[in-house]
Enzyme design. Structure first.
Site, PDB file in Angstrom:
ATOM      1  N   ARG A   1       3.273   7.215  11.288  1.00 19.50           N
ATOM      2  CA  ARG A   1       2.763   6.898  12.692  1.00 19.50           C
ATOM      3  C   ARG A   1       2.541   8.108  13.583  1.00 19.50           C
ATOM      4  O   ARG A   1       3.305   8.996  13.535  1.00 19.50           O
ATOM      5  CB  ARG A   1       3.680   5.734  13.260  1.00 19.50           C
ATOM      6  CG  ARG A   1       3.664   4.419  12.581  1.00 19.50           C
ATOM      7  CD  ARG A   1       2.274   3.705  12.566  1.00 19.50           C
ATOM      8  NE  ARG A   1       2.258   2.608  12.041  1.00 19.50           N
ATOM      9  CZ  ARG A   1       1.987   2.282  10.699  1.00 19.50           C
ATOM     10  NH1 ARG A   1       1.429   3.116  10.038  1.00 19.50           N
ATOM     11  NH2 ARG A   1       1.779   0.920  10.151  1.00 19.50           N
TER      12      ARG A   1
ATOM     13  N   GLN B   1      -4.590   3.663  18.612  1.00 18.51           N
ATOM     14  CA  GLN B   1      -5.527   3.708  17.622  1.00 18.51           C
ATOM     15  C   GLN B   1      -6.386   2.432  18.175  1.00 18.51           C
ATOM     16  O   GLN B   1      -5.999   1.295  18.399  1.00 18.51           O
ATOM     17  CB  GLN B   1      -4.959   3.319  16.220  1.00 18.51           C
ATOM     18  CG  GLN B   1      -4.306   4.312  15.665  1.00 18.51           C
ATOM     19  CD  GLN B   1      -4.084   4.412  14.117  1.00 18.51           C
ATOM     20  OE1 GLN B   1      -3.551   5.153  13.534  1.00 18.51           O
ATOM     21  NE2 GLN B   1      -4.032   3.073  13.633  1.00 18.51           N
TER      22      GLN B   1
ATOM     23  N   HIS C   1      -7.309   6.362  10.325  1.00 15.18           N
ATOM     24  CA  HIS C   1      -6.127   5.501   9.676  1.00 15.18           C
ATOM     25  C   HIS C   1      -6.593   4.672   8.221  1.00 15.18           C
ATOM     26  O   HIS C   1      -7.268   3.574   8.244  1.00 15.18           O
ATOM     27  CB  HIS C   1      -5.438   4.597  10.299  1.00 15.18           C
ATOM     28  CG  HIS C   1      -4.060   4.048   9.884  1.00 15.18           C
ATOM     29  ND1 HIS C   1      -3.272   3.412  10.661  1.00 15.18           N
ATOM     30  CD2 HIS C   1      -3.752   4.178   8.889  1.00 15.18           C
ATOM     31  CE1 HIS C   1      -2.105   3.196   9.940  1.00 15.18           C
ATOM     32  NE2 HIS C   1      -2.391   3.469   8.816  1.00 15.18           N
TER      33      HIS C   1
ATOM     34  N   ASN D   1       0.804  -1.263   0.091  1.00 14.87           N
ATOM     35  CA  ASN D   1       0.106   0.144   0.040  1.00 14.87           C
ATOM     36  C   ASN D   1       0.957   1.087   0.072  1.00 14.87           C
ATOM     37  O   ASN D   1       0.329   2.381   0.321  1.00 14.87           O
ATOM     38  CB  ASN D   1      -0.985   0.071   1.117  1.00 14.87           C
ATOM     39  CG  ASN D   1      -0.455  -0.132   2.497  1.00 14.87           C
ATOM     40  OD1 ASN D   1       0.910  -0.124   2.636  1.00 14.87           O
ATOM     41  ND2 ASN D   1      -1.176  -0.501   3.518  1.00 14.87           N
TER      42      ASN D   1
HETATM   43  P1  NDP Z   1      10.205   1.691   3.360  1.00 16.80           P
HETATM   44  O1  NDP Z   1      10.978   0.719   4.351  1.00 16.80           O
HETATM   45  O2  NDP Z   1      10.440   1.452   1.836  1.00 16.80           O
HETATM   46  O3  NDP Z   1      10.926   3.327   3.772  1.00 16.80           O
HETATM   47  C1  NDP Z   1      11.374   3.708   5.160  1.00 16.80           C
HETATM   48  C2  NDP Z   1      12.315   4.389   5.108  1.00 16.80           C
HETATM   49  O4  NDP Z   1      12.312   5.029   6.200  1.00 16.80           O
HETATM   50  C3  NDP Z   1      13.702   3.687   4.574  1.00 16.80           C
HETATM   51  O5  NDP Z   1      14.088   4.524   3.506  1.00 16.80           O
HETATM   52  C4  NDP Z   1      14.408   4.092   5.984  1.00 16.80           C
HETATM   53  O6  NDP Z   1      15.714   4.675   5.642  1.00 16.80           O
HETATM   54  C5  NDP Z   1      13.695   5.514   6.527  1.00 16.80           C
HETATM   55  N1  NDP Z   1      13.890   5.759   7.903  1.00 16.80           N
HETATM   56  C6  NDP Z   1      13.981   4.684   8.775  1.00 16.80           C
HETATM   57  N2  NDP Z   1      14.466   5.225   9.926  1.00 16.80           N
HETATM   58  C7  NDP Z   1      14.756   6.519   9.746  1.00 16.80           C
HETATM   59  C8  NDP Z   1      15.336   7.558  10.285  1.00 16.80           C
HETATM   60  N3  NDP Z   1      15.671   7.506  11.651  1.00 16.80           N
HETATM   61  N4  NDP Z   1      15.697   8.682   9.642  1.00 16.80           N
HETATM   62  C9  NDP Z   1      15.422   8.798   8.408  1.00 16.80           C
HETATM   63  N5  NDP Z   1      14.879   7.719   7.599  1.00 16.80           N
HETATM   64  C10 NDP Z   1      14.505   6.764   8.244  1.00 16.80           C
HETATM   65  O7  NDP Z   1       8.859   1.724   3.852  1.00 16.80           O
HETATM   66  P2  NDP Z   1       7.501   2.580   3.305  1.00 16.80           P
HETATM   67  O8  NDP Z   1       8.081   3.814   2.485  1.00 16.80           O
HETATM   68  O9  NDP Z   1       6.649   1.703   2.326  1.00 16.80           O
HETATM   69  O10 NDP Z   1       6.596   2.923   4.542  1.00 16.80           O
HETATM   70  C11 NDP Z   1       7.182   3.735   5.372  1.00 16.80           C
HETATM   71  C12 NDP Z   1       6.188   3.764   6.499  1.00 16.80           C
HETATM   72  O11 NDP Z   1       4.962   4.273   6.491  1.00 16.80           O
HETATM   73  C13 NDP Z   1       5.861   2.374   7.109  1.00 16.80           C
HETATM   74  O12 NDP Z   1       6.846   2.022   8.196  1.00 16.80           O
HETATM   75  C14 NDP Z   1       4.468   2.627   8.105  1.00 16.80           C
HETATM   76  O13 NDP Z   1       4.883   3.194   9.160  1.00 16.80           O
HETATM   77  C15 NDP Z   1       4.071   3.933   7.164  1.00 16.80           C
HETATM   78  N6  NDP Z   1       2.841   3.321   6.428  1.00 16.80           N
HETATM   79  C16 NDP Z   1       1.650   3.772   6.653  1.00 16.80           C
HETATM   80  C17 NDP Z   1       0.441   3.425   5.913  1.00 16.80           C
HETATM   81  C18 NDP Z   1      -0.890   4.073   6.234  1.00 16.80           C
HETATM   82  O14 NDP Z   1      -1.927   3.409   5.963  1.00 16.80           O
HETATM   83  N7  NDP Z   1      -0.935   5.288   6.583  1.00 16.80           N
HETATM   84  C19 NDP Z   1       0.510   2.252   5.197  1.00 16.80           C
HETATM   85  C20 NDP Z   1       1.869   2.076   4.705  1.00 16.80           C
HETATM   86  C21 NDP Z   1       2.922   2.474   5.680  1.00 16.80           C
HETATM   87  P3  NDP Z   1      16.840   3.587   5.323  1.00 16.80           P
HETATM   88  O15 NDP Z   1      16.318   2.199   4.898  1.00 16.80           O
HETATM   89  O16 NDP Z   1      17.514   4.326   4.147  1.00 16.80           O
HETATM   90  O17 NDP Z   1      17.440   3.499   6.508  1.00 16.80           O
END
Ligand code: NDP
Length: 401
Positions: free
Chosen positions: A285, A314, A333, A147
């Site tokens: 989140r 939630q 959400h 998603n």
């Molecule tokens: P990804 O795993 O593709 O991306 C997450 C990114 O966050 C990675 O690039 C990672 O960086 C980066 N990251 C992690 N920790 C840090 C930090 N401390 N500082 C900066 N960057 C950081 O996940 P998605 O993009 O698919 O999803 C992201 C989040 O969105 C999910 O974990 C979830 O919480 C939320 N989400 C919400 C939904 C909703 O319905 N509202 C649905 C789907 C997701 P790197 O790997 O480079 O370290």
């Protein structure tokens, strides 16, 4: 034989839908970057139907029962007397969606002696105490990418909604008014604005790509830098830390997972470093933002608007201040659970269950925790530890009726 406990949100108040607004879903071949969509051996649902609510059962009952497993579905997830708390005790697998999270705290994991797999039907496994799962040797998996694009679309909608002052203008129409000056006194164009994403993973990058045609200046902060070719293609500015980025942005969007490094990242101190009148959109989140600091920033004008669909806990208590704070565009959400997304994560959930029961490896990209450590996507995007603290407050929603 295994026991699978699945926590889903309630059906619509008028009952499970008998018909839908549209007859089909568009066909998507693969995700951006080439990852394949879920590949279960079969599915027992019609894509485009409501799968994420209790009667939809993620389309899993026929499959699980035909294999001799026990399948329990409930929406009653919070508090010591909940169905979830009762059924968890001898469960082998727990399935939960972030939209209506079954919080798997260390206490609950300790009670669930047989629990081997916590499966997130969606993305984001912060409702599981990952440290406790690591210590226990459990597997935690989610349906990576299912998603991400759904959320990216929602982020773009919310940025436009806030900057152009859509919701208050819509409300004037419903109230019977024609109050153009009231509507436009807070309405701007996004063209020329600077927008930055905290994290440029699957969602963050998709948001940047979608905003490029609006002629905005694009910024990102992430622990790992994107490939040079992408930075050039989108004319991106990378910032080595979040403070540097928020200082120059008119709009900030949060797209990082919740884990100990990101919990309460947007507190008083960081919000005060943003440009006065910036907009903040958080579909990642709720707990990445300090709840009361956001309210204060809206009241003082430090933030011109806040939108998102994620709260903590939630469901959000009826008296959660984000329901009534000024200049907000909150939804429950929902961004990652459009009917389109549900078809993908229901299929991905089935794929993960097939692998688990047949003793096949779960795709690396779906793994968050395995073999006593962060694994797969978990090892890249999360840090070990626990972000479930305070989740027992979710029981307040039920008590308020
Ligand atoms: P990804 O795993 O593709 O991306 C997450 C990114 O966050 C990675 O690039 C990672 O960086 C980066 N990251 C992690 N920790 C840090 C930090 N401390 N500082 C900066 N960057 C950081 O996940 P998605 O993009 O698919 O999803 C992201 C989040 O969105 C999910 O974990 C979830 O919480 C939320 N989400 C919400 C939904 C909703 O319905 N509202 C649905 C789907 C997701 P790197 O790997 O480079 O370290």
């Amino acid at each position: 034989m295994a026991k699978v406990v699945c926590v889903l949100y309630d059906d619509p108040i008028d009952g499970y839908p008998k018909s839908y607004a549209r007859d089909d879903l568009p066909k998507i071949d693969h995700y951006p970057g080439g990852q394949t969509l879920p590949t279960p051996k079969a599915i027992d649902f019609v894509p485009g139907t409501l799968l994420g609510s209790v009667s939809g059962e993620l389309g899993l009952r026929k499959y699980l029962e035909s294999q001799g497993h026990i399948f329990v579905v409930t929406s009653d997830k919070d508090g010591p007397d909940s169905v979830f708390e009762r059924e968890l005790v001898d469960a082998d697998v727990v399935i939960s969606q972030p939209f209506w999270p079954a919080y798997l705290t260390a206490e609950r994991i300790a009670k669930a002696k047989n629990l081997k797999l916590a499966l997130t039907a969606g993305i984001g496994s912060d409702h599981v105490d990952l440290q406790a799962a690591i210590d226990r040797g459990m597997t935690v998996a989610e349906v990576t990418f299912c998603n991400s694009i759904s959320v990216a679309e929602h982020v773009v909608m919310m940025i436009l909604g806030l900057v152009r002052n859509y919701i208050p203008s819509y409300e004037w129409v419903v109230k019977g008014g024609w109050n153009i000056a009231d509507c436009v006194s807070r309405s701007y164009d996004v063209e020329g604005m600077h927008v930055g994403t905290v994290a440029a993973g699957r969602i963050g990058l998709a948001v940047l790509r979608r905003l490029k045609p609006f002629d905005m200046h694009l910024h990102y902060y992430d622990r790992h830098r994107l490939p040079e070719a992408i930075e050039k293609e989108l004319d991106l500015t990378w910032h080595p830390n979040v403070e540097d980025m928020v200082k120059v942005c008119d709009v900030v969007t949060i797209n990082a997972p919740l884990h100990p490094e990101t919990e309460h990242l947007f507190n008083n101190a960081l919000l005060s470093k943003m440009k006065r009148g910036a907009y903040l959109v958080n579909t990642a989140r709720g707990k990445i933002c300090d709840r009361d600091a956001v309210v204060r920033a809206l009241e003082s004008g430090q933030l011109a608007g806040y939108a998102g669909d994620v709260w903590f806990p939630q469901p959000a208590p009826k008296d959660h201040p984000w329901r009534t704070m000024p200049h907000h565009g909150m939804t429950p959400h929902i961004s990652g659970t459009s009917l389109s997304a549900q078809a993908r994560y229901a299929a991905g959930t089935r794929e993960i269950l097939e692998c688990f029961f047949e003793g096949r490896s779960i795709r690396d990209e779906y793994l968050i925790v395995e073999g006593g450590k962060l694994a797969g996507t978990g090892a890249h995007s999360y840090s070990a530890g626990d972000a479930t603290g305070g989740s027992e407050e979710a029981a307040k929603f039920k008590k308020a009726g």
